[in-house]
Design an enzyme around this catalytic site. Structure first.
Site, PDB file in Angstrom:
ATOM      1  N   THR A  10       0.758  -1.244   0.000  1.00 56.20           N
ATOM      2  CA  THR A  10       0.000   0.000   0.000  1.00 56.20           C
ATOM      3  C   THR A  10       0.790   1.298   0.000  1.00 56.20           C
ATOM      4  OG1 THR A  10      -0.473  -0.370   2.331  1.00 56.20           O
ATOM      5  CG2 THR A  10      -2.146  -0.997   0.785  1.00 56.20           C
ATOM      6  N   LYS A  42       8.876  -2.315  -0.031  1.00 55.43           N
ATOM      7  CA  LYS A  42       8.240  -1.808  -1.249  1.00 55.43           C
ATOM      8  C   LYS A  42       8.956  -0.594  -1.823  1.00 55.43           C
ATOM      9  CE  LYS A  42       4.467  -2.007   1.241  1.00 55.43           C
ATOM     10  NZ  LYS A  42       3.123  -1.666   1.656  1.00 55.43           N
ATOM     11  N   GLY A  56       9.397   3.214  -5.584  1.00 51.62           N
ATOM     12  CA  GLY A  56       8.468   2.653  -4.618  1.00 51.62           C
ATOM     13  C   GLY A  56       7.218   2.228  -5.347  1.00 51.62           C
ATOM     14  N   SER A 135      -3.134   2.947  -0.727  1.00 49.24           N
ATOM     15  CA  SER A 135      -4.335   3.127   0.094  1.00 49.24           C
ATOM     16  C   SER A 135      -4.218   4.275   1.080  1.00 49.24           C
ATOM     17  CB  SER A 135      -4.634   1.850   0.869  1.00 49.24           C
ATOM     18  OG  SER A 135      -4.843   0.785  -0.019  1.00 49.24           O
TER      19      SER A 135
END
Length: 183
Positions: A10, A42, A56, A135
């Site tokens: 996320t 990430k 990223g 998110s």
């Protein structure tokens, strides 16, 4: 299988300040409403052609790795030209039938340029020296923009903004990977 929610990574935030760019990513990977892993990485440093780039990703993990591999190939073909490689990746992503199905977004920087790359063919250079995806991206972005009025360094802004996002978004945690790169 169309109901399978997929693995998702996320929140990613990039902050440019004081001659450096910091990219921070949380460690949460979710499968639907379940946390599968809390320590995922990430944010990655790539060095194709001898030029450092920090990337990223948010979205489906396998899709993001496919895009990172494609970006790395574009950077090897155009060393030191992040803008050109990003546009070429976005064009392929938009037109290739296989790539069109990928569900992920990227933030990339070489310390000088900073871009958000999407599957809609977008290569966006963010305003206000901050960009976020995922998110919790809007929470992290709002916090970062508010913190930019302070005397904090880019890393301090990124870490604090990500902590705020983790407090608000259930798909974001506080296990950060942070990479810095200078122009």
């Amino acid at each position: 299988m169309s109901d399978f929610p997929g693995w998702h990574g996320t929140t990613i935030l990039a902050v440019r300040r004081g001659g450096e760019v910091v990219v921070a990513g949380d460690g949460q990977v979710s499968l639907g409403q379940t946390v599968i892993k809390g320590t995922a990485r990430k944010v990655r440093r790539l060095s194709p052609g001898g030029y450092d780039v920090v990337a990223g990703f948010a979205g489906s993990t396998a899709d993001a790795f496919t895009l990172l591999e494609r970006l790395e190939a574009k950077l090897e073909a155009t060393p030191g030209q992040l803008a050109r490689a990003s546009v070429e990746l976005a064009k392929d992503w938009r037109t290739d039938k296989y790539l069109q199905k990928l569900e992920a977004m990227l933030i990339v920087t070489d310390g000088r340029d900073l871009f958000v790359i999407t599957g809609a063919g977008d290569v966006l250079e963010p305003e206000h020296d901050a960009a976020a995806i995922g998110s919790g991206g809007n929470f992290a972005l709002a916090a970062a923009r508010g913190l930019m009025a302070s005397e904090m360094s880019a890393e301090e802004v990124a870490r604090r903004a990500m902590a705020i996002a983790a407090d608000i978004c259930v798909y974001t945690n506080g296990n950060l990977t942070v990479e810095k790169i200078s122009a």
